[in-house]
Design a protein around this motif. Structure first.
Motif, PDB file in Angstrom:
ATOM      1  N   ASP A 250     -50.943 -50.043  11.088  1.00  0.00           N
ATOM      2  CA  ASP A 250     -50.564 -48.694  11.506  1.00  0.00           C
ATOM      3  C   ASP A 250     -51.766 -47.796  11.789  1.00  0.00           C
ATOM      4  O   ASP A 250     -51.770 -47.021  12.754  1.00  0.00           O
ATOM      5  CB  ASP A 250     -49.681 -48.041  10.439  1.00  0.00           C
ATOM      6  CG  ASP A 250     -48.359 -48.750  10.252  1.00  0.00           C
ATOM      7  OD1 ASP A 250     -47.972 -49.522  11.159  1.00  0.00           O
ATOM      8  OD2 ASP A 250     -47.712 -48.544   9.210  1.00  0.00           O
ATOM      9  N   GLU A 251     -52.790 -47.877  10.963  1.00  0.00           N
ATOM     10  CA  GLU A 251     -53.966 -47.025  11.156  1.00  0.00           C
ATOM     11  C   GLU A 251     -54.698 -47.399  12.441  1.00  0.00           C
ATOM     12  O   GLU A 251     -55.173 -46.525  13.174  1.00  0.00           O
ATOM     13  CB  GLU A 251     -54.905 -47.152   9.954  1.00  0.00           C
ATOM     14  CG  GLU A 251     -56.129 -46.251  10.008  1.00  0.00           C
ATOM     15  CD  GLU A 251     -55.774 -44.768   9.951  1.00  0.00           C
ATOM     16  OE1 GLU A 251     -56.656 -43.948  10.290  1.00  0.00           O
ATOM     17  OE2 GLU A 251     -54.632 -44.429   9.570  1.00  0.00           O
ATOM     18  N   PHE A 252     -54.790 -48.684  12.722  1.00  0.00           N
ATOM     19  CA  PHE A 252     -55.426 -49.133  13.958  1.00  0.00           C
ATOM     20  C   PHE A 252     -54.677 -48.587  15.171  1.00  0.00           C
ATOM     21  O   PHE A 252     -55.290 -48.116  16.132  1.00  0.00           O
ATOM     22  CB  PHE A 252     -55.461 -50.656  13.999  1.00  0.00           C
ATOM     23  CG  PHE A 252     -55.991 -51.223  15.291  1.00  0.00           C
ATOM     24  CD1 PHE A 252     -57.349 -51.381  15.486  1.00  0.00           C
ATOM     25  CD2 PHE A 252     -55.121 -51.588  16.311  1.00  0.00           C
ATOM     26  CE1 PHE A 252     -57.848 -51.896  16.685  1.00  0.00           C
ATOM     27  CE2 PHE A 252     -55.605 -52.097  17.513  1.00  0.00           C
ATOM     28  CZ  PHE A 252     -56.974 -52.256  17.696  1.00  0.00           C
ATOM     29  N   VAL A 253     -53.359 -48.654  15.134  1.00  0.00           N
ATOM     30  CA  VAL A 253     -52.544 -48.164  16.254  1.00  0.00           C
ATOM     31  C   VAL A 253     -52.749 -46.662  16.432  1.00  0.00           C
ATOM     32  O   VAL A 253     -52.924 -46.166  17.554  1.00  0.00           O
ATOM     33  CB  VAL A 253     -51.064 -48.500  16.039  1.00  0.00           C
ATOM     34  CG1 VAL A 253     -50.191 -47.816  17.093  1.00  0.00           C
ATOM     35  CG2 VAL A 253     -50.844 -50.010  16.073  1.00  0.00           C
ATOM     36  N   ARG A 254     -52.736 -45.922  15.318  1.00  0.00           N
ATOM     37  CA  ARG A 254     -52.924 -44.472  15.399  1.00  0.00           C
ATOM     38  C   ARG A 254     -54.275 -44.133  16.003  1.00  0.00           C
ATOM     39  O   ARG A 254     -54.376 -43.284  16.906  1.00  0.00           O
ATOM     40  CB  ARG A 254     -52.795 -43.847  14.008  1.00  0.00           C
ATOM     41  CG  ARG A 254     -52.889 -42.318  14.013  1.00  0.00           C
ATOM     42  CD  ARG A 254     -52.938 -41.760  12.598  1.00  0.00           C
ATOM     43  NE  ARG A 254     -54.138 -42.174  11.899  1.00  0.00           N
ATOM     44  CZ  ARG A 254     -55.339 -41.633  12.079  1.00  0.00           C
ATOM     45  NH1 ARG A 254     -55.505 -40.656  12.952  1.00  0.00           N
ATOM     46  NH2 ARG A 254     -56.380 -42.075  11.400  1.00  0.00           N
ATOM     47  N   GLU A 255     -55.325 -44.792  15.541  1.00  0.00           N
ATOM     48  CA  GLU A 255     -56.665 -44.518  16.060  1.00  0.00           C
ATOM     49  C   GLU A 255     -56.777 -44.903  17.534  1.00  0.00           C
ATOM     50  O   GLU A 255     -57.437 -44.205  18.323  1.00  0.00           O
ATOM     51  CB  GLU A 255     -57.704 -45.271  15.228  1.00  0.00           C
ATOM     52  CG  GLU A 255     -57.852 -44.724  13.811  1.00  0.00           C
ATOM     53  CD  GLU A 255     -58.811 -45.538  12.971  1.00  0.00           C
ATOM     54  OE1 GLU A 255     -59.254 -46.611  13.463  1.00  0.00           O
ATOM     55  OE2 GLU A 255     -59.113 -45.130  11.844  1.00  0.00           O
ATOM     56  N   THR A 256     -56.143 -46.006  17.910  1.00  0.00           N
ATOM     57  CA  THR A 256     -56.161 -46.431  19.312  1.00  0.00           C
ATOM     58  C   THR A 256     -55.495 -45.389  20.196  1.00  0.00           C
ATOM     59  O   THR A 256     -56.012 -45.038  21.273  1.00  0.00           O
ATOM     60  CB  THR A 256     -55.451 -47.784  19.473  1.00  0.00           C
ATOM     61  OG1 THR A 256     -56.218 -48.801  18.814  1.00  0.00           O
ATOM     62  CG2 THR A 256     -55.283 -48.155  20.938  1.00  0.00           C
ATOM     63  N   ARG A 257     -54.355 -44.885  19.772  1.00  0.00           N
ATOM     64  CA  ARG A 257     -53.653 -43.879  20.569  1.00  0.00           C
ATOM     65  C   ARG A 257     -54.479 -42.611  20.714  1.00  0.00           C
ATOM     66  O   ARG A 257     -54.561 -42.034  21.815  1.00  0.00           O
ATOM     67  CB  ARG A 257     -52.298 -43.570  19.931  1.00  0.00           C
ATOM     68  CG  ARG A 257     -51.301 -44.713  20.030  1.00  0.00           C
ATOM     69  CD  ARG A 257     -50.056 -44.448  19.210  1.00  0.00           C
ATOM     70  NE  ARG A 257     -49.070 -45.508  19.390  1.00  0.00           N
ATOM     71  CZ  ARG A 257     -47.945 -45.608  18.684  1.00  0.00           C
ATOM     72  NH1 ARG A 257     -47.656 -44.710  17.747  1.00  0.00           N
ATOM     73  NH2 ARG A 257     -47.108 -46.609  18.926  1.00  0.00           N
ATOM     74  N   GLU A 258     -55.102 -42.180  19.648  1.00  0.00           N
ATOM     75  CA  GLU A 258     -55.910 -40.964  19.703  1.00  0.00           C
ATOM     76  C   GLU A 258     -57.118 -41.150  20.615  1.00  0.00           C
ATOM     77  O   GLU A 258     -57.434 -40.281  21.432  1.00  0.00           O
ATOM     78  CB  GLU A 258     -56.364 -40.569  18.293  1.00  0.00           C
ATOM     79  CG  GLU A 258     -55.219 -40.088  17.403  1.00  0.00           C
ATOM     80  CD  GLU A 258     -55.676 -39.799  15.994  1.00  0.00           C
ATOM     81  OE1 GLU A 258     -56.854 -40.105  15.670  1.00  0.00           O
ATOM     82  OE2 GLU A 258     -54.862 -39.281  15.194  1.00  0.00           O
ATOM     83  N   ARG A 259     -57.810 -42.291  20.471  1.00  0.00           N
ATOM     84  CA  ARG A 259     -58.983 -42.539  21.308  1.00  0.00           C
ATOM     85  C   ARG A 259     -58.593 -42.663  22.775  1.00  0.00           C
ATOM     86  O   ARG A 259     -59.258 -42.127  23.665  1.00  0.00           O
ATOM     87  CB  ARG A 259     -59.690 -43.823  20.869  1.00  0.00           C
ATOM     88  CG  ARG A 259     -60.997 -44.077  21.625  1.00  0.00           C
ATOM     89  CD  ARG A 259     -61.445 -45.522  21.560  1.00  0.00           C
ATOM     90  NE  ARG A 259     -60.571 -46.377  22.330  1.00  0.00           N
ATOM     91  CZ  ARG A 259     -59.939 -47.430  21.846  1.00  0.00           C
ATOM     92  NH1 ARG A 259     -60.050 -47.758  20.568  1.00  0.00           N
ATOM     93  NH2 ARG A 259     -59.167 -48.159  22.632  1.00  0.00           N
TER      94      ARG A 259
END
Length: 353
Positions: A250-259
């Motif tokens: 989940d954290e990877f997905v969140r960071e990917t979306r933000e970046r």
């Protein structure tokens, strides 16, 4: 699949360059992968001495949680394109008609033709407005959200209206959500319509396109038919194990979306100084080059190539005659792209002052 169509069909061009020495902006994949995938893959490789569990319980559970559906509705597939083929095989017979958006993913028309069916091309941004006169003649209608190559996402309310009209017309609606994971927009699986099939790709979001993992989501009789028709052992053990692992990051997905959102905005602002850039919800930008004595698609491709960068010649998409498409990567790679295309980033310049 129709044998005559297999004999006369042709393959379609795609982005992606196999040369590891170039910086590839032609394929829209995450430049990063979740930490820990190597260890998961290594363990899965040892397990590959046996056939996979054809029920794929861990993969189905992770996929269901990721998109918000019942795990029984998940049909594992070796990539989103395999899910699309399964949907066309289910929906079409020789002589049928299918609504195919354009400009959009070239494989849709190819898959339709391979079934012996005929694509009816409709502007991608008009598909959700189609009425009975078109839908009643079609066995299948296809929507891509966000659309590739334009990057527009379709509102769920619009998909719901189209799904209802398709149901009345007896038409299957295929929703390709290959890039929806880069956004926080809801999936069409939430419509829970028996005439809707959703295709998902894992490997773009998680930066592992060579792994080939994805799934379809369906319910009712369509779900039963797709589950029966899917190939046995449709995912290898490494793809199933790594896929399930990635879907829970989940954290990877969140960071990917933000970046992706941050860098897409920065890239668009810079590229607009030279190109006509289409607004997007996706991890890529469609850029109109225009044609004049000083700048053509060929010259732009050559500019990038001289710096070891590959961008997508978007003229291969139906309806586009003077466009390129560039992926959204990390800041360092994006800066290399801007430099290669002779475009300055005003924000970066201001920060350096």
């Amino acid at each position: 699949m129709d044998p005559d169509s297999m004999r006369t069909g042709v393959r379609v061009p795609h982005g992606g360059d196999p040369d590891p020495t170039v910086l590839d902006f032609s394929a829209n994949t995450n430049p990063d992968a979740p930490a820990g995938v190597e260890a998961v893959y290594e363990r899965a490789l040892e397990e590959s001495r046996r056939y996979p569990d054809d029920e794929y319980p861990a993969f189905r559970a992770a996929a269901a949680e990721f998109v918000g559906c019942d795990r029984a509705s998940v049909i594992p597939a070796p990539g989103g394109l395999a899910a699309i083929r399964l949907a066309t095989e289910f929906s079409l017979e020789p002589g049928d008609e299918a609504v195919v958006p354009y400009p959009s993913f070239g494989e849709y028309a190819r898959e339709v033709r391979l079934q012996g069916a005929k694509p009816r091309f409709v502007r991608y941004d008009d598909v959700c407005d189609l009425g009975p006169s078109v839908l009643e003649a079609a066995s299948l209608a296809i929507v891509c959200t966000p659309n590739n190559p334009t990057g527009d996402a379709v509102a769920l309310d619009d998909l719901e209206g189209l799904a209802d009209r398709c149901a009345t017309a007896g038409t299957t609606l295929l929703v390709d959500e290959a890039f929806l994971g880069f956004t926080d927009l809801p999936s069409a699986v939430g419509l829970e319509r028996e005439n809707v099939i959703v295709a998902r790709s894992l490997t773009k979001l998680f930066g592992l396109p060579g792994l080939r993992a994805g799934f379809a989501v369906a319910c009712g009789e369509q779900r039963e038919a797709l589950e029966t028709a899917r190939r046995s052992w449709s995912l290898g053990v490494p793809a199933a194990r790594v896929g399930a692992y990635c879907l829970r990051r989940d954290e990877f997905v969140r960071e990917t979306r933000e970046r992706t959102a941050r860098e897409r905005d920065r890239l668009r602002e810079a590229l607009e100084r030279r190109f006509d850039v289409h607004s997007a919800d996706a991890p890529y930008l469609l850029c109109g080059v225009g044609e004049d004595d000083d700048r053509t698609v060929e010259s732009v491709l050559e500019e990038a190539s001289r710096e070891g960068i590959v961008v997508r010649d978007a003229r291969t998409f139906r309806g586009l005659d003077s466009h390129i498409r560039v992926a959204v990567k990390d800041r360092e790679a994006n800066d290399r792209l801007l430099a290669a295309l002779n475009v300055s980033d005003s924000k970066a310049s201001e920060e350096g002052e």
